[in-house]
Scaffold this motif. Sequence first.
Motif, PDB file in Angstrom:
ATOM      1  N   PHE A   1       0.830  -1.205   0.000  1.00  0.00           N
ATOM      2  CA  PHE A   1       0.000   0.000   0.000  1.00  0.00           C
ATOM      3  C   PHE A   1       0.865   1.257   0.000  1.00  0.00           C
ATOM      4  CE2 PHE A   1      -2.584  -3.380   1.741  1.00  0.00           C
ATOM      5  CZ  PHE A   1      -3.815  -3.185   1.123  1.00  0.00           C
ATOM      6  N   VAL A   2       1.983   1.229   0.727  1.00  0.00           N
ATOM      7  CA  VAL A   2       2.892   2.375   0.730  1.00  0.00           C
ATOM      8  C   VAL A   2       3.525   2.558  -0.643  1.00  0.00           C
ATOM      9  CG1 VAL A   2       4.967   3.360   1.756  1.00  0.00           C
ATOM     10  CG2 VAL A   2       3.363   2.108   3.187  1.00  0.00           C
ATOM     11  N   VAL A   3       3.968   1.461  -1.249  1.00  0.00           N
ATOM     12  CA  VAL A   3       4.604   1.544  -2.569  1.00  0.00           C
ATOM     13  C   VAL A   3       3.643   2.150  -3.587  1.00  0.00           C
ATOM     14  CG1 VAL A   3       5.552   0.203  -4.484  1.00  0.00           C
ATOM     15  CG2 VAL A   3       6.189  -0.361  -2.150  1.00  0.00           C
ATOM     16  N   VAL A   4       2.408   1.711  -3.586  1.00  0.00           N
ATOM     17  CA  VAL A   4       1.432   2.219  -4.554  1.00  0.00           C
ATOM     18  C   VAL A   4       1.179   3.707  -4.340  1.00  0.00           C
ATOM     19  CG1 VAL A   4      -0.980   2.072  -5.283  1.00  0.00           C
ATOM     20  CG2 VAL A   4       0.328  -0.013  -4.893  1.00  0.00           C
ATOM     21  N   ALA A   5       1.022   4.129  -3.075  1.00  0.00           N
ATOM     22  CA  ALA A   5       0.745   5.541  -2.792  1.00  0.00           C
ATOM     23  C   ALA A   5       1.928   6.433  -3.155  1.00  0.00           C
ATOM     24  CB  ALA A   5       0.392   5.710  -1.311  1.00  0.00           C
ATOM     25  N   VAL A   6       3.130   6.030  -2.770  1.00  0.00           N
ATOM     26  CA  VAL A   6       4.315   6.850  -3.033  1.00  0.00           C
ATOM     27  C   VAL A   6       4.660   6.822  -4.521  1.00  0.00           C
ATOM     28  CG1 VAL A   6       6.752   7.176  -2.498  1.00  0.00           C
ATOM     29  CG2 VAL A   6       5.173   6.468  -0.704  1.00  0.00           C
TER      30      VAL A   6
ATOM     31  N   MET B   1       5.671   9.488  -9.670  1.00  0.00           N
ATOM     32  CA  MET B   1       5.467   9.504 -11.125  1.00  0.00           C
ATOM     33  C   MET B   1       4.919  10.842 -11.608  1.00  0.00           C
ATOM     34  SD  MET B   1       3.960   5.664 -11.835  1.00  0.00           S
ATOM     35  CE  MET B   1       3.777   5.956 -13.592  1.00  0.00           C
ATOM     36  N   SER B   2       4.211  11.551 -10.728  1.00  0.00           N
ATOM     37  CA  SER B   2       3.637  12.846 -11.125  1.00  0.00           C
ATOM     38  C   SER B   2       4.588  14.016 -10.900  1.00  0.00           C
ATOM     39  CB  SER B   2       2.346  13.097 -10.337  1.00  0.00           C
ATOM     40  OG  SER B   2       2.614  13.247  -8.951  1.00  0.00           O
ATOM     41  N   MET B   3       5.773  13.750 -10.334  1.00  0.00           N
ATOM     42  CA  MET B   3       6.733  14.817 -10.066  1.00  0.00           C
ATOM     43  C   MET B   3       7.378  15.323 -11.361  1.00  0.00           C
ATOM     44  SD  MET B   3       8.574  13.244  -6.647  1.00  0.00           S
ATOM     45  CE  MET B   3       9.925  14.416  -6.795  1.00  0.00           C
TER      46      MET B   3
ATOM     47  N   PHE C   1      17.477  16.168  -2.582  1.00  0.00           N
ATOM     48  CA  PHE C   1      16.477  15.220  -2.082  1.00  0.00           C
ATOM     49  C   PHE C   1      15.707  15.805  -0.901  1.00  0.00           C
ATOM     50  CE2 PHE C   1      15.231  11.776   0.799  1.00  0.00           C
ATOM     51  CZ  PHE C   1      14.426  11.035  -0.051  1.00  0.00           C
ATOM     52  N   LEU C   2      16.410  16.423   0.035  1.00  0.00           N
ATOM     53  CA  LEU C   2      15.762  16.904   1.260  1.00  0.00           C
ATOM     54  C   LEU C   2      14.903  18.143   1.014  1.00  0.00           C
ATOM     55  CD1 LEU C   2      18.619  16.461   3.905  1.00  0.00           C
ATOM     56  CD2 LEU C   2      16.628  14.996   3.538  1.00  0.00           C
TER      57      LEU C   2
ATOM     58  N   LEU D   1      11.868  15.295  -1.482  1.00  0.00           N
ATOM     59  CA  LEU D   1      11.103  14.820  -0.323  1.00  0.00           C
ATOM     60  C   LEU D   1       9.869  15.661  -0.035  1.00  0.00           C
ATOM     61  CD1 LEU D   1      11.044  12.637   1.824  1.00  0.00           C
ATOM     62  CD2 LEU D   1      12.420  14.112   3.298  1.00  0.00           C
ATOM     63  N   PRO D   2       9.943  17.008  -0.054  1.00  0.00           N
ATOM     64  CA  PRO D   2       8.713  17.781   0.179  1.00  0.00           C
ATOM     65  C   PRO D   2       7.625  17.519  -0.858  1.00  0.00           C
ATOM     66  CG  PRO D   2      10.644  19.172   0.494  1.00  0.00           C
ATOM     67  CD  PRO D   2      11.138  17.885  -0.093  1.00  0.00           C
ATOM     68  N   ILE D   3       8.029  17.311  -2.113  1.00  0.00           N
ATOM     69  CA  ILE D   3       7.023  17.046  -3.147  1.00  0.00           C
ATOM     70  C   ILE D   3       6.396  15.670  -2.940  1.00  0.00           C
ATOM     71  CG2 ILE D   3       6.641  16.762  -5.615  1.00  0.00           C
ATOM     72  CD1 ILE D   3       8.872  18.767  -6.101  1.00  0.00           C
ATOM     73  N   ALA D   4       7.221  14.690  -2.562  1.00  0.00           N
ATOM     74  CA  ALA D   4       6.710  13.329  -2.363  1.00  0.00           C
ATOM     75  C   ALA D   4       6.032  13.142  -1.012  1.00  0.00           C
ATOM     76  CB  ALA D   4       7.861  12.326  -2.491  1.00  0.00           C
ATOM     77  N   ALA D   5       6.130  14.127  -0.123  1.00  0.00           N
ATOM     78  CA  ALA D   5       5.623  13.992   1.246  1.00  0.00           C
ATOM     79  C   ALA D   5       4.141  13.627   1.318  1.00  0.00           C
ATOM     80  CB  ALA D   5       5.900  15.271   2.037  1.00  0.00           C
ATOM     81  N   PRO D   6       3.248  14.232   0.512  1.00  0.00           N
ATOM     82  CA  PRO D   6       1.827  13.831   0.606  1.00  0.00           C
ATOM     83  C   PRO D   6       1.595  12.347   0.335  1.00  0.00           C
ATOM     84  CG  PRO D   6       2.035  15.899  -0.572  1.00  0.00           C
ATOM     85  CD  PRO D   6       3.421  15.379  -0.405  1.00  0.00           C
ATOM     86  N   GLY D   7       2.292  11.799  -0.670  1.00  0.00           N
ATOM     87  CA  GLY D   7       2.161  10.372  -0.952  1.00  0.00           C
ATOM     88  C   GLY D   7       2.716   9.516   0.167  1.00  0.00           C
ATOM     89  N   ILE D   8       3.848   9.943   0.733  1.00  0.00           N
ATOM     90  CA  ILE D   8       4.437   9.203   1.853  1.00  0.00           C
ATOM     91  C   ILE D   8       3.515   9.242   3.061  1.00  0.00           C
ATOM     92  CG2 ILE D   8       6.402   9.105   3.431  1.00  0.00           C
ATOM     93  CD1 ILE D   8       8.123  10.301   1.195  1.00  0.00           C
ATOM     94  N   ALA D   9       2.945  10.419   3.342  1.00  0.00           N
ATOM     95  CA  ALA D   9       2.027  10.547   4.477  1.00  0.00           C
ATOM     96  C   ALA D   9       0.772   9.705   4.279  1.00  0.00           C
ATOM     97  CB  ALA D   9       1.646  12.013   4.674  1.00  0.00           C
TER      98      ALA D   9
END
Length: 266
Positions: free
Chosen positions: A149-154, A159-161, A180-181, A185-193
Amino acid sequence: MTFVNWLKRHLVVIAGLITLGYLLLPNVVVTVFSFNKPKGRFNYQWQQFSTDAWKDPCGVAGMCGSLSISLQIAFWATIGATVLGTMIAFALVRYRFRARGAVNSLIFLPMAMPEVVMAASLLTLFLNMGAQLGFWTILIAHIMFCLSFVVVAVKARVMSMDPRLEEAARDLYASPVQTFLRVTLPIAAPGIAAGALLSFALSFDDFIITNFNAGSTVTFPMFVWGSAQRGTPVQINVIGTTMFLVAVLLVLSSMVVGNRRTKQKA
């Protein structure tokens, strides 16, 4: 005709509200019966308004202990699945390697596979390894099924970045770590959260996989299932209501923060 036109214009909104009400109805019932004072062992019929259960939520032996175990497992499973899932998602999107397509397909197997099949497979694995069933086997099992589930969300977020943002950071002499930091990471943060919250909810709520691999360890879902055979204490409704309110507060807080950031950018 006026009412018919109004109904046509708001049909989607009305259908959405009805669906939302249907989904929230069980939570409303749980909340109402958390203030009930039942006569007998089962809390299935309304008898009398009471706040006794809220004053003593740990009044049932073993319930808060099982709740603590579930929270610990859910926390560590979320950390493990989020870290591993984020790295896997970046690897699948950013790099080309052999069997990449096969790995992409295998990621979906835990999501599509019936839980009882995965539970029996993990139990067989642990028994063949000679592992003692308990806290650690539950934690490993939860990380394994939350990982997908984490892999799919992130992965969807990565992919949209826009890769030009990272290229711009490198053009401005940012190191790979800084890029990265401060950019990736800030752009990918919503998917990670999103993946982390989903992992926590799935881990805390799981019963089938946990029941197969728990040994003598009792988590909160297992405690609720066992209590249902003897009698359902009102404190279970109290815990359920509290978890629901915490989830609602988290969602509302994220919405407020998101709206503030949007206004600041505007």
